[in-house]
Design an enzyme around this catalytic site. Structure first.
Site, PDB file in Angstrom:
ATOM      1  CB  ALA A 239      33.707  24.767   7.622  1.00 11.98           C
ATOM      2  CB  ALA A 240      38.522  28.393   7.812  1.00 15.98           C
ATOM      3  N   GLY A 241      38.759  25.924   5.834  1.00 14.59           N
ATOM      4  CA  GLY A 241      39.410  25.269   4.693  1.00 14.59           C
ATOM      5  C   GLY A 241      38.400  24.908   3.612  1.00 14.59           C
ATOM      6  CG  ASP A 242      35.422  22.340   4.622  1.00  9.88           C
ATOM      7  OD1 ASP A 242      36.419  21.690   4.262  1.00  9.88           O
ATOM      8  OD2 ASP A 242      34.795  22.102   5.671  1.00  9.88           O
TER       9      ASP A 242
HETATM   10  O1  RIB Z   1      36.090  21.004   7.783  1.00 11.21           O
HETATM   11  C1  RIB Z   1      35.140  21.039   8.803  1.00 11.21           C
HETATM   12  C2  RIB Z   1      34.344  19.778   8.800  1.00 11.21           C
HETATM   13  O2  RIB Z   1      35.182  18.705   9.154  1.00 11.21           O
HETATM   14  C3  RIB Z   1      33.217  19.741   9.809  1.00 11.21           C
HETATM   15  O3  RIB Z   1      32.026  20.271   9.306  1.00 11.21           O
HETATM   16  C4  RIB Z   1      33.146  18.283  10.191  1.00 11.21           C
HETATM   17  O4  RIB Z   1      31.966  17.665   9.823  1.00 11.21           O
HETATM   18  C5  RIB Z   1      34.368  17.627   9.555  1.00 11.21           C
HETATM   19  O5  RIB Z   1      34.054  16.953   8.412  1.00 11.21           O
END
Ligand code: RIB
Length: 318
Positions: free
Chosen positions: A257-260
């Protein structure tokens, strides 16, 4: 006042820590197993909520205990969940994640209820989108819905921030309606319709800047190619010469989730009027902080953490 929307996936992450990834056909003993809330859409929403941006989420979860738990958790984080619905007959999306001792991860997603976010119901949930709003998207819901939402949002005068993950080609007519695209190196080639690592693929630092420029040529207004701890490469229609915005050095525990986190930080910074180069620096900082803890949403930094980190250049996760 403008709003920040997220249209995307909501998953339950089943996370195994392993010393190293197994080879094909190999069995390994893992170190630990934990369940977290994740999904690229939900993660972006929580990143924004922790930065106090009052985000509005549009997504689907199953009519199961995970869906109920997910909705409650989003509300506790101060995410506006009026656009999140539980759908009968579907399980909540699931991601199977292996995290290596280096913090690197491998992910397989089974979409479940994310696949039920159809075009009509998504557009109905976005009725309140206005000019000047930001709308964050990723590629874990049906493509038909994604392309329709982008057209709708663009028509309304809002700006789309697209994280093209998992990697997929973005049709050129869609590209021209995207405000910001934020792939990593691999996703950049595929989004632009090229073979990753091929002769014309990005590769190398010049290549990353070249990838940003290529995405601009495909029609989007701003391209940011994420390069992990090295930061990101930025090019905009107003200033097409690609430049490197360095990242921050931290001890990585889990890069999931670093990209998120990056996209949440970017949207927050842009909504506060930061110029593109400064907004990417802020996004790099949010991403860096997110890799210092385990799990996707659990590791998202709060606004006070970010401000402290940017002021002092260090962060002590409590
Ligand atoms: O970007 C990370 C996410 O990718 C995770 O939380 C997983 O659920 C996938 O969607």
């Amino acid at each position: 006042m403008s709003s920040i929307w997220i249209v995307g996936s909501l998953n339950v992450d089943l996370v195994m820590k392993v010393d190293r990834f197994p080879e094909a056909g190999e069995s390994l003993i893992g170190e630990s197993f934990e369940t977290f809330l994740g999904g690229k859409g939900g993660n972006q929403a929580v990143a924004l909520a922790r930065l106090e941006a009052a985000p509005r989420m549009v997504g689907r979860v199953g009519a199961d205990q995970f869906g109920t738990r997910y909705l409650e958790a989003l509300r506790r984080e101060n995410v506006d969940t009026r656009g999140v619905r539980q759908v009968e007959g579907f399980t909540t999306g699931t991601a199977f994640i292996e995290v290596e001792s280096t913090g690197q991860n491998r992910i397989v997603v089974v979409p479940g209820a994310n696949g039920a976010l159809d075009r009509e119901s998504a557009l109905a949930d976005l009725e309140a989108v206005r000019a000047g709003d930001l709308v964050l998207m990723q590629l874990e819901i049906p493509f038909e819905t994604i392309w329709a939402v982008i057209a709708f949002v663009h028509e309304r005068g809002a700006t789309v921030i697209m994280d093209p993950a998992p990697a997929a080609r973005i049709p050129e007519e869609v590209m021209s309606r995207i405000g910001w695209i934020t792939p990593n190196e691999h996703e950049a080639s595929i989004a632009a319709g090229r073979e990753p690592g091929g002769q014309e693929g990005p590769g190398g630092e010049d290549g990353l800047g070249g990838a940003a420029r290529l995405l601009l040529e495909k029609g989007c207004a701003g391209a940011i190619v994420k390069a992990g701890s090295r930061g990101a490469f930025l090019a905009t229609r107003d200033d097409p010469e690609p430049r490197h915005i360095p990242g921050f050095t931290v001890d990585a525990v889990d890069t999931t989730a670093a990209g998120d986190a990056f996209n949440g930080g970017l949207a927050w910074a842009l909504s506060r009027g930061q110029a593109p180069d400064e907004a990417v620096r802020t996004a790099n900082a949010v991403a860096a902080l997110s890799v210092t803890g385990m799990g996707a949403q659990t590791a998202m930094p709060r606004r006070s953490d970010l401000e402290h980190f940017l002021a002092k250049g260090r962060y002590d996760r409590s």
